[in-house]
Motif scaffolding. Structure first.
Motif: not given
Length: 516
Positions: A444-445, A448, A451-452, A464, A480
């Motif tokens: 998950e980290r 994310l 995505g950034r 996600l 999501y």
């Protein structure tokens, strides 16, 4: 490209990069304040060049050495040694910055071409007479035209060129009235100033010999050439007939055409770039930069025969181009002709033994032939050549991912992200490796982060959703998925077939998205 938050808040990517630099400087200064060492730190803000923005018909920089590109900011802060708010009236060159910083720190520099101006800046000594030197060898390296060498002394700017230039900036700050344009009409004072500055310029070259850096026809070493090529400032090129030795003032339109073509290519307008490059090559037929860019355009346009022809023509003008040899090897790889590809890549590495892209392709060939140890040896060699280049670390991760060794793969992707935190692929693949290891928190980290790093990519959102499905959090998973669909995900068949979402199949929301 700038970080996503700056890119989104700025009208252009360039503005975003400026905003990002400003943000990082702010963070740095705040940290110095937090540590209570700001006033004990010498802060220096300067730039490598300015921008012409159309002055003297130059669109950007790197061609001419007028004030618009040579006059850059220099701001210093050091309360223990410099008065606040003072404007220094003397001349300063880039070579003066290092010895001046050492002087402010109470250290004596070794013999350099620069001067320690710390006392003059502090106001405890008179400003010395300095005549900063500037040059542009870009016209010579890019097109085979004449290089430019110049001095600024008091209000005068002198430029050595096929048609020499002299400007009095006290009455002509834009440097538009060349006092030597008409030699017969030039005043005695203008001729005297030009002769004095020409002699001073010769003295600069003579003085350079003390440091083993005397200017010559090609006044930069191979390492610097590679660096400039990597930054896009130059490419190897022979001098075309009719252009060799030309005054850059007469050839500025060729440079502008090259810049225009590059901008079109950056915007994926390859046909427009091609049209400009064809006209440019009519005027400068042996310019390797233009021919290589044209090959790239043809590649994107699907004209593969033209690509190879252009690269071979480029090599005919300048054989020692590792990038071009590597691209020819890549073409052979795409055809499945691995022996021919290997031969081209060996040629590239003979030109540049540290050319990492060629090593990565060599590893690919070894993998295709089942020689896995040989492939990893190429990755090791690439990392040894440049430990700070993230590409071989990413490739190493991909290698282990394909071998289903996900722990090792994640380790290499994490090393990629240490070197390049904004890497989208590094973050996605680190997340995929963690997902395969059933480490949902780590997956998950990294998704994310991916995505950034690329807010326009749907894949991080899709993954996600997968993580949330595996965590038995259907509401978050569907959230999501809806976001992924909103930015381009349309493959309902993939969604239905993906075992990650098996637990959601009975949910009406899944049927609404993916169908029966």
């Amino acid at each position: 490209a700038p970080p996503a938050e700056d890119a989104q808040a700025s009208p252009t990517l360039y503005d975003g990069e400026i905003a990002s630099v400003d943000r990082q400087i702010g963070r740095f200064i705040e940290k110095l304040k937090e540590k209570k060492v700001l006033d004990d730190t010498i802060l220096v803000f300067t730039s490598d060049h300015g921008e012409s923005l159309g002055e003297h018909a130059e669109a950007t920089h790197a061609l001419f050495i007028y004030e618009s590109t040579i006059h850059v900011p220099l701001i210093l802060r050091y309360p223990h040694g410099l008065p606040a708010g003072k404007v220094y009236g003397g001349a300063v060159g880039g070579v003066d910055v290092m010895p001046t910083i050492l002087g402010l720190a109470g250290l004596k520099p070794n013999d350099t071409q620069g001067a320690d101006l710390s006392k003059a800046l502090a106001g405890t000594e008179e400003a010395p007479l300095r005549s900063p030197y500037s040059e542009s060898v870009h016209p010579e390296l890019e097109f085979g035209m004449a290089p430019l060498h110049g001095l600024r002394s008091n209000q005068w700017t002198y430029i050595r060129a096929p048609r020499a230039e002299l400007y009095d900036r006290s009455t002509d700050p834009g440097e538009v009235h060349n006092l030597l344009e008409d030699a017969a009409a030039a005043s005695d004072n203008s001729r005297a100033q030009a002769l004095a500055l020409e002699k001073a310029l010769t003295d600069v070259f003579e003085d350079s010999k003390r440091f083993g850096i005397a200017s010559d026809v090609r006044p930069i070493d191979d390492e610097t050439t590679k660096m400039l090529q990597a930054l896009g400032y130059m490419d190897a090129s022979g001098a075309p007939a009719g252009v060799e030795g030309m005054d850059p003032k007469d050839g500025v339109q060729l440079f502008n055409a090259m810049d225009e073509a590059r901008q079109f290519a950056l915007q994926s307008e390859y046909q427009a770039a091609k049209d400009v490059l064809l006209r440019l090559l009519d005027a400068a037929p042996s310019n390797a930069s233009a021919r290589n860019l044209l090959a790239l355009c043809e590649l994107h346009l699907g004209n593969m025969d033209a690509v190879e022809k252009l690269y071979l023509e480029s090599l005919a003008h300048e054989p020692r181009q590792a990038q071009v040899l590597t691209q020819l090897g890549r073409l052979r790889m795409a055809e499945g002709k691995l022996d021919a590809a290997r031969a081209r890549l060996h040629e590239a590495l003979a030109v540049d033994p540290a050319f990492i892209q060629a090593m990565i392709f060599m590893a690919y060939i070894e993998i295709k032939e089942g020689k896995l140890e040989a492939a990893t040896a190429w990755y090791d060699r690439a990392i040894e050549s440049d430990p700070k280049d993230p590409a071989p670390y990413q490739q190493y991760g991909d290698f282990y991912f394909r071998q289903n060794e996900f722990e090792k793969a994640r380790g290499w992707y994490e090393k990629t992200l240490e070197l390049q935190p904004q890497s989208y692929l590094g973050a996605v693949q680190a997340g995929m490796s963690a997902l395969r290891l059933n480490d949902m928190a780590t997956a998950e980290r990294y998704f994310l982060l991916a995505g950034r790093n690329d807010p326009n990519a749907w894949q991080p959102l899709y993954n996600l959703a997968c993580v949330q499905s595996k965590k038995a959090a259907p509401d978050a998973a569907f959230g999501y998925l809806q976001r992924a669909i909103a930015i381009g995900f349309v493959d309902s068949a993939l969604l239905r077939a993906d075992p990650c979402f098996a637990a959601l199949h009975a949910d009406p929301r899944f049927v609404a998205i993916a169908g029966q």
